[in-house]
Scaffold this motif. Structure first.
Motif, PDB file in Angstrom:
ATOM      1  N   VAL A  63       1.398   5.863   5.422  1.00  0.00           N
ATOM      2  CA  VAL A  63       1.420   4.391   5.458  1.00  0.00           C
ATOM      3  C   VAL A  63       1.367   3.829   4.045  1.00  0.00           C
ATOM      4  CG1 VAL A  63       0.103   2.345   6.161  1.00  0.00           C
ATOM      5  CG2 VAL A  63       0.482   4.202   7.778  1.00  0.00           C
ATOM      6  N   TRP A  66       4.739   4.388   2.511  1.00  0.00           N
ATOM      7  CA  TRP A  66       5.686   3.486   3.190  1.00  0.00           C
ATOM      8  C   TRP A  66       5.589   2.080   2.591  1.00  0.00           C
ATOM      9  CZ3 TRP A  66       8.119   4.465   8.232  1.00  0.00           C
ATOM     10  CH2 TRP A  66       8.757   3.353   8.783  1.00  0.00           C
ATOM     11  N   ASP A  78      12.153  -1.555   5.114  1.00  0.00           N
ATOM     12  CA  ASP A  78      11.159  -2.274   5.905  1.00  0.00           C
ATOM     13  C   ASP A  78      10.406  -3.215   4.969  1.00  0.00           C
ATOM     14  OD1 ASP A  78       9.657  -3.040   8.081  1.00  0.00           O
ATOM     15  OD2 ASP A  78       8.298  -1.322   7.998  1.00  0.00           O
ATOM     16  N   PHE A  82       6.704  -5.728   7.423  1.00  0.00           N
ATOM     17  CA  PHE A  82       6.658  -4.323   7.857  1.00  0.00           C
ATOM     18  C   PHE A  82       6.794  -4.188   9.378  1.00  0.00           C
ATOM     19  CE2 PHE A  82       3.920  -4.550   4.013  1.00  0.00           C
ATOM     20  CZ  PHE A  82       4.801  -3.943   3.137  1.00  0.00           C
ATOM     21  N   LEU A  85       7.212  -0.543  10.484  1.00  0.00           N
ATOM     22  CA  LEU A  85       5.929   0.162  10.464  1.00  0.00           C
ATOM     23  C   LEU A  85       5.092  -0.237  11.687  1.00  0.00           C
ATOM     24  CD1 LEU A  85       3.963   2.036   8.966  1.00  0.00           C
ATOM     25  CD2 LEU A  85       3.151   0.033   7.724  1.00  0.00           C
TER      26      LEU A  85
END
Length: 186
Positions: A63, A66, A78, A82, A85
Motif C-alpha cells: 500500500v 502503491w 491510480d 485511489f 486501491l
C-alpha cells in the motif's frame, strides 16, 4: 514404506509422542462442515495467513509503494482518491471475510470434537476412580473380616492351649498320685 509403531503409537502408558491424542481417535470420523478437500484446507490456511505479521507488513509495504508511486507521479494508474486501491481492499475484504468465517467454523468443529473427547475422557477417569474406590472398600472389608477371623482363631488357640495345659497338669497330677500309691517294681 511401512513403519512399525513407536511406543507412543502403540498405546503404552508413559510413552512420549502423539499418544495424548488417543481420546480424540473416536472423533476422527467426524468430517468438518466444509469438508477436508483441497479448497477447504487451502482456504483455512489462507485465512490463518491473514492474521500473521508477515501478511500485515507485506500489505503495508504494498500500500505504501502503491500510494508513493502514484503521489510522486512515476505512474498514474491510480491517482489521488485511489479508487483502484479502494477496490482492491474491497475485493480482499469480500474474499477474506468468508474465508475467515470458514476457518472459524472449522476451528469451532475441531474444538467441539476435542471438548467431547475430553468430556468422555473425564467420564472414563471418573468411572475408573469409582471402580478403584469400590475395590478399595471391598478389600478393606475383606481385610476387616480376615482380621476378625484371625482374632477368633487366636482366641480359640489360646483357649485350647489353656485347656491342654490344664489337662496336662491334671494328667500329670494323677500320674504322680498313681506312682505314689503303687509299690516300686524291683
Amino acid at each position: 514404506m511401512e513403519t512399525t509403531p513407536s511406543n507412543s503409537e502403540s498405546g503404552q502408558p508413559g510413552a512420549p509422542g502423539k499418544n495424548h491424542f488417543r481420546f480424540h481417535r473416536p472423533h476422527l470420523h467426524l468430517a468438518p462442515v466444509f469438508g477436508s478437500d483441497w479448497f477447504a484446507l487451502k482456504a483455512e490456511a489462507f485465512a490463518r495467513f491473514f492474521g500473521t505479521p508477515i501478511f500485515l507488513v507485506a500489505q503495508t509495504v504494498i500500500v505504501a509503494v502503491w500510494i508513493g508511486v502514484n503521489v510522486v507521479g512515476w505512474t498514474k494508474f491510480d491517482v489521488y482518491p485511489f479508487i483502484l486501491l479502494n477496490l482492491a481492499f474491497s475485493l480482499q475484504a469480500a474474499y477474506a471475510a468468508p474465508l475467515i468465517l470458514l476457518a472459524q467454523t472449522r476451528q469451532a468443529d475441531r474444538d467441539k470434537a476435542h471438548a467431547e473427547a475430553d468430556a468422555q475422557h473425564r467420564e472414563a477417569l471418573a468411572t475408573a476412580s469409582e471402580e478403584r474406590q469400590k475395590a478399595a472398600a471391598q478389600q478393606a472389608a475383606q481385610m476387616a473380616d480376615l482380621l476378625g477371623q484371625n482374632t477368633k482363631l487366636t482366641e480359640l488357640t489360646k483357649d485350647l492351649t489353656q485347656r491342654i495345659e490344664t489337662l496336662t497338669t491334671e494328667l500329670h497330677g494323677k500320674l504322680l498320685q498313681k506312682s505314689e500309691k503303687s509299690p516300686p517294681v524291683s
